[in-house]
Design a protein around this motif. Structure first.
Motif, PDB file in Angstrom:
ATOM      1  N   GLU A  22       0.844  -1.197   0.000  1.00 52.59           N
ATOM      2  CA  GLU A  22       0.000   0.000   0.000  1.00 52.59           C
ATOM      3  C   GLU A  22       0.877   1.244   0.000  1.00 52.59           C
ATOM      4  OE1 GLU A  22      -2.551   1.405   3.527  1.00 52.59           O
ATOM      5  OE2 GLU A  22      -3.932   0.164   2.349  1.00 52.59           O
ATOM      6  N   ALA A  23       0.454   2.250  -0.753  1.00 52.56           N
ATOM      7  CA  ALA A  23       1.148   3.537  -0.788  1.00 52.56           C
ATOM      8  C   ALA A  23       0.165   4.637  -0.425  1.00 52.56           C
ATOM      9  CB  ALA A  23       1.752   3.793  -2.167  1.00 52.56           C
ATOM     10  N   LYS A  24       0.603   5.552   0.438  1.00 56.85           N
ATOM     11  CA  LYS A  24      -0.241   6.684   0.825  1.00 56.85           C
ATOM     12  C   LYS A  24       0.337   7.979   0.276  1.00 56.85           C
ATOM     13  CE  LYS A  24      -2.226   4.609   4.980  1.00 56.85           C
ATOM     14  NZ  LYS A  24      -2.505   4.767   6.437  1.00 56.85           N
ATOM     15  N   ASP A  25      -0.489   9.038   0.320  1.00 59.38           N
ATOM     16  CA  ASP A  25      -0.037  10.329  -0.207  1.00 59.38           C
ATOM     17  C   ASP A  25       1.041  10.931   0.688  1.00 59.38           C
ATOM     18  OD1 ASP A  25      -1.351  11.250   2.014  1.00 59.38           O
ATOM     19  OD2 ASP A  25      -3.055  12.079   0.926  1.00 59.38           O
ATOM     20  N   SER A  26       1.532  12.112   0.299  1.00 63.39           N
ATOM     21  CA  SER A  26       2.648  12.735   1.012  1.00 63.39           C
ATOM     22  C   SER A  26       2.315  13.061   2.462  1.00 63.39           C
ATOM     23  CB  SER A  26       3.093  14.004   0.276  1.00 63.39           C
ATOM     24  OG  SER A  26       1.994  14.906   0.150  1.00 63.39           O
ATOM     25  N   ASP A  27       1.025  13.244   2.740  1.00 61.24           N
ATOM     26  CA  ASP A  27       0.614  13.524   4.119  1.00 61.24           C
ATOM     27  C   ASP A  27       0.456  12.248   4.941  1.00 61.24           C
ATOM     28  OD1 ASP A  27      -1.548  16.138   2.871  1.00 61.24           O
ATOM     29  OD2 ASP A  27       0.519  16.267   3.616  1.00 61.24           O
ATOM     30  N   GLY A  28       0.485  11.130   4.251  1.00 55.79           N
ATOM     31  CA  GLY A  28       0.329   9.859   4.952  1.00 55.79           C
ATOM     32  C   GLY A  28      -1.091   9.544   5.355  1.00 55.79           C
ATOM     33  N   ASN A  29      -2.054  10.182   4.720  1.00 53.80           N
ATOM     34  CA  ASN A  29      -3.456   9.983   5.086  1.00 53.80           C
ATOM     35  C   ASN A  29      -4.220   9.146   4.058  1.00 53.80           C
ATOM     36  OD1 ASN A  29      -3.197  11.562   7.458  1.00 53.80           O
ATOM     37  ND2 ASN A  29      -3.413  13.442   6.250  1.00 53.80           N
ATOM     38  N   ALA A  30      -4.338   9.665   2.846  1.00 59.33           N
ATOM     39  CA  ALA A  30      -5.121   8.979   1.813  1.00 59.33           C
ATOM     40  C   ALA A  30      -4.300   7.875   1.154  1.00 59.33           C
ATOM     41  CB  ALA A  30      -5.580   9.991   0.750  1.00 59.33           C
ATOM     42  N   VAL A  31      -4.976   6.746   0.881  1.00 56.48           N
ATOM     43  CA  VAL A  31      -4.327   5.628   0.193  1.00 56.48           C
ATOM     44  C   VAL A  31      -4.298   5.911  -1.300  1.00 56.48           C
ATOM     45  CG1 VAL A  31      -4.457   3.171  -0.339  1.00 56.48           C
ATOM     46  CG2 VAL A  31      -5.036   3.976   1.961  1.00 56.48           C
ATOM     47  N   VAL A  32      -3.124   5.939  -1.874  1.00 53.36           N
ATOM     48  CA  VAL A  32      -2.959   6.190  -3.308  1.00 53.36           C
ATOM     49  C   VAL A  32      -3.106   4.893  -4.094  1.00 53.36           C
ATOM     50  CG1 VAL A  32      -1.401   7.052  -5.091  1.00 53.36           C
ATOM     51  CG2 VAL A  32      -1.442   8.146  -2.845  1.00 53.36           C
ATOM     52  N   LEU A  33      -2.545   3.797  -3.563  1.00 54.40           N
ATOM     53  CA  LEU A  33      -2.623   2.507  -4.242  1.00 54.40           C
ATOM     54  C   LEU A  33      -2.564   1.383  -3.205  1.00 54.40           C
ATOM     55  CD1 LEU A  33      -2.590   0.762  -6.870  1.00 54.40           C
ATOM     56  CD2 LEU A  33      -0.086   0.806  -6.718  1.00 54.40           C
ATOM     57  N   SER A  34      -3.457   0.427  -3.382  1.00 55.18           N
ATOM     58  CA  SER A  34      -3.434  -0.782  -2.561  1.00 55.18           C
ATOM     59  C   SER A  34      -3.441  -1.982  -3.502  1.00 55.18           C
ATOM     60  CB  SER A  34      -4.648  -0.838  -1.630  1.00 55.18           C
ATOM     61  OG  SER A  34      -4.611  -1.995  -0.822  1.00 55.18           O
ATOM     62  N   THR A  35      -2.440  -2.821  -3.420  1.00 57.02           N
ATOM     63  CA  THR A  35      -2.313  -3.917  -4.370  1.00 57.02           C
ATOM     64  C   THR A  35      -1.684  -5.133  -3.697  1.00 57.02           C
ATOM     65  OG1 THR A  35      -1.464  -4.519  -6.569  1.00 57.02           O
ATOM     66  CG2 THR A  35      -0.044  -3.159  -5.181  1.00 57.02           C
ATOM     67  N   ILE A  84      14.994 -16.037  -7.036  1.00 60.85           N
ATOM     68  CA  ILE A  84      13.754 -15.496  -6.491  1.00 60.85           C
ATOM     69  C   ILE A  84      13.083 -14.631  -7.548  1.00 60.85           C
ATOM     70  CG2 ILE A  84      14.893 -13.481  -5.472  1.00 60.85           C
ATOM     71  CD1 ILE A  84      12.924 -13.725  -3.113  1.00 60.85           C
ATOM     72  N   ARG A  85      11.761 -14.755  -7.658  1.00 61.05           N
ATOM     73  CA  ARG A  85      10.986 -13.974  -8.634  1.00 61.05           C
ATOM     74  C   ARG A  85       9.920 -13.185  -7.890  1.00 61.05           C
ATOM     75  NH1 ARG A  85       9.860 -19.374 -12.249  1.00 61.05           N
ATOM     76  NH2 ARG A  85      12.047 -19.792 -12.845  1.00 61.05           N
ATOM     77  N   ILE A  86       9.959 -11.862  -8.028  1.00 62.14           N
ATOM     78  CA  ILE A  86       9.031 -10.981  -7.320  1.00 62.14           C
ATOM     79  C   ILE A  86       8.131 -10.300  -8.336  1.00 62.14           C
ATOM     80  CG2 ILE A  86       8.845  -8.970  -5.822  1.00 62.14           C
ATOM     81  CD1 ILE A  86      11.651  -9.743  -4.752  1.00 62.14           C
ATOM     82  N   SER A  87       6.828 -10.388  -8.116  1.00 66.58           N
ATOM     83  CA  SER A  87       5.873  -9.765  -9.046  1.00 66.58           C
ATOM     84  C   SER A  87       4.854  -8.953  -8.257  1.00 66.58           C
ATOM     85  CB  SER A  87       5.155 -10.833  -9.873  1.00 66.58           C
ATOM     86  OG  SER A  87       4.384 -11.686  -9.042  1.00 66.58           O
ATOM     87  N   ILE A  88       4.170  -8.039  -8.948  1.00 62.76           N
ATOM     88  CA  ILE A  88       3.124  -7.235  -8.334  1.00 62.76           C
ATOM     89  C   ILE A  88       2.011  -7.035  -9.357  1.00 62.76           C
ATOM     90  CG2 ILE A  88       4.033  -4.966  -9.013  1.00 62.76           C
ATOM     91  CD1 ILE A  88       3.388  -4.101  -6.056  1.00 62.76           C
ATOM     92  N   LYS A  89       0.771  -6.978  -8.900  1.00 60.16           N
ATOM     93  CA  LYS A  89      -0.369  -6.918  -9.822  1.00 60.16           C
ATOM     94  C   LYS A  89      -0.426  -5.592 -10.577  1.00 60.16           C
ATOM     95  CE  LYS A  89      -3.390 -10.226  -7.498  1.00 60.16           C
ATOM     96  NZ  LYS A  89      -4.691 -10.445  -6.812  1.00 60.16           N
ATOM     97  N   ASP A  90      -0.142  -4.487  -9.909  1.00 61.06           N
ATOM     98  CA  ASP A  90      -0.199  -3.174 -10.553  1.00 61.06           C
ATOM     99  C   ASP A  90       1.185  -2.837 -11.120  1.00 61.06           C
ATOM    100  OD1 ASP A  90      -2.108  -0.373 -10.202  1.00 61.06           O
ATOM    101  OD2 ASP A  90       0.029  -0.133 -10.668  1.00 61.06           O
ATOM    102  N   ASP A  91       1.242  -2.605 -12.428  1.00 57.84           N
ATOM    103  CA  ASP A  91       2.537  -2.316 -13.051  1.00 57.84           C
ATOM    104  C   ASP A  91       2.712  -0.835 -13.385  1.00 57.84           C
ATOM    105  OD1 ASP A  91       1.738  -3.450 -16.464  1.00 57.84           O
ATOM    106  OD2 ASP A  91       0.697  -2.132 -15.057  1.00 57.84           O
ATOM    107  N   GLY A  92       1.900   0.023 -12.743  1.00 61.73           N
ATOM    108  CA  GLY A  92       2.063   1.461 -12.930  1.00 61.73           C
ATOM    109  C   GLY A  92       3.249   1.987 -12.143  1.00 61.73           C
ATOM    110  N   PRO A  93       3.463   3.289 -12.183  1.00 61.74           N
ATOM    111  CA  PRO A  93       4.631   3.884 -11.506  1.00 61.74           C
ATOM    112  C   PRO A  93       4.660   3.596  -9.995  1.00 61.74           C
ATOM    113  CG  PRO A  93       3.628   5.454 -13.013  1.00 61.74           C
ATOM    114  CD  PRO A  93       2.697   4.283 -12.952  1.00 61.74           C
ATOM    115  N   ILE A  94       3.495   3.714  -9.356  1.00 58.02           N
ATOM    116  CA  ILE A  94       3.461   3.479  -7.905  1.00 58.02           C
ATOM    117  C   ILE A  94       3.625   1.991  -7.616  1.00 58.02           C
ATOM    118  CG2 ILE A  94       2.071   3.703  -5.819  1.00 58.02           C
ATOM    119  CD1 ILE A  94       0.780   6.173  -7.043  1.00 58.02           C
TER     120      ILE A  94
END
Length: 356
Positions: A94-107, A127-137
């Motif tokens: 999960e990534a939050k905005d610069s204020d640490g309040n709103a969730v920008v991306l949860s994956t 080892i192979r590491i993958s993530i569902k969202d391939d956008g910048p975040i």
């Protein structure tokens, strides 16, 4: 090397009546796949890797797959481990905005270690590491996992390799299996070992002392009281319904609603059976963790009380929890209590909105 279960019968000696493999001289073979799944789950699952650093949050979830074989052979006291495993571990990010309040991306993502084997025990595996969202975040979160999670996974795999080198679940066989203790010979001049009569003809009197009931050592009792904003019968139903268990624990479960019926929760790491059930009032069950020594069973007692309408107080008493598991871990009581609070009670509140 012979495969598991296919050892040359010339090396296998029938069990002695007392169950002892003296000095571990004879060839013994132990299947370790189930043990490996439990051991790696304890090391890898539900671990927080990032908790707000750079407003990123990463936590491992569960082992999605563990395939292959794992076994330990012991001959003349020498440990010969063998394993070839394919491991897949899931994680949430999960990534939050610069204020640490709103969730920008949860994956979510996965970590695959396709080849953990005894032949490369001294090396870090692929080892192979993958993530569902391939956008910048998503890529940022993936890079964060590579930086933080990759060393973590390698460290825990090394712990598994070391444990297998020490015998894995067969380690106890090296230490615990002992020849039955012989009865001490009768002391004193002229006392017969069978008749209980001395040479002089006088009858030896056996001193009868009252047997003291010893306190059960090595076990603890966990007591927890939790308050929920719901009716007692609703909470009772949640704890006895396997689909709801799957929902709030995010793990497989099979639960019988009958007295005497069996259950399996947390992907089979906990098993047991129902002892007493009173809808909305009482649950009494036998619980056993797969990492405990054979034969150890604890008792869970949950009572439900509604001091006021729409408010339920649950009182847990979990008795006969061993202080140490079969692998020598001495945090069993602490981990069990944390599991009740974090993985059961708090998740029920979070998922069903029953918080106070």
């Amino acid at each position: 090397m012979a495969k598991m279960g296919e050892g040359d019968k010339r090396w296998i000696v029938e069990d002695r009546p007392d169950g002892t493999n003296v000095h571990n001289w004879h060839w013994s073979e132990t299947d370790c796949l189930g043990w490996a799944r439990t051991f790696l789950s304890n090391l890898l699952c539900d671990k927080t890797l990032l908790s707000g650093e750079s407003n990123l949050y990463i936590k491992t979830k569960k082992i999605e797959k563990l395939e292959g074989e794992a076994y330990v052979n012991i001959r003349k006291g020498k440990i010969i481990p063998g394993y070839e495993l394919n491991l897949v571990l899931s994680y949430e990010a999960e990534a939050k905005d610069s204020d640490g309040n709103a969730v920008v991306l949860s994956t979510e993502g996965t970590v695959e270690v396709p080849y953990i084997a005894d032949e490369n025990a001294g090396e870090d595996p692929e080892i192979r590491i993958s993530i569902k969202d391939d956008g910048p975040i998503g890529k940022l979160l993936k890079e964060a996992f590579i930086a933080k999670g990759k060393p973590f996974v390698f460290e825990k795999i090394r712990d598994f390799v070391d444990a297998m080198a020490k015998g894995g679940p067969a380690k106890d066989d090296l230490d615990v299996k002992k020849v039955a203790v012989k009865k001490p010979a009768a002391s004193g001049p002229g006392v017969g070992s069978d008749s209980g009569v001395s040479n002089s003809g006088s009858v030896a009197k056996a001193s009868k002392k009252p047997v003291e009931k010893k306190k059960k050592e090595g076990f603890k009792t966990i007591t927890i009281s939790e308050r929920f904003n719901c009716r007692a019968r609703d909470l009772f139903e949640i704890l006895m319904d396997e689909n709801r268990w799957k929902g709030f624990t995010q793990s497989n479960a099979r639960i019988s609603k009958e007295v005497g019926g069996e259950f399996s929760i947390f992907d089979g790491s906990v098993t047991g059976k129902n002892v007493e059930l009173q809808e909305g009032k009482l649950i009494v069950q036998q619980w056993r963790f797969g990492s405990w020594h054979d034969g150890i069973v604890s008792t869970v007692r949950l009572t439900f009380d509604e001091p006021e309408s729409g408010v339920t107080v649950v009182k847990l008493t979990h008795t006969d929890v061993p202080e140490e598991d079969r692998y020598g871990n001495s945090t069993v009581v602490e981990n069990t209590e944390r599991g009740w609070r974090d993985l059961i009670f708090q998740r029920i509140k979070a998922v069903f909105g029953f918080g106070v």
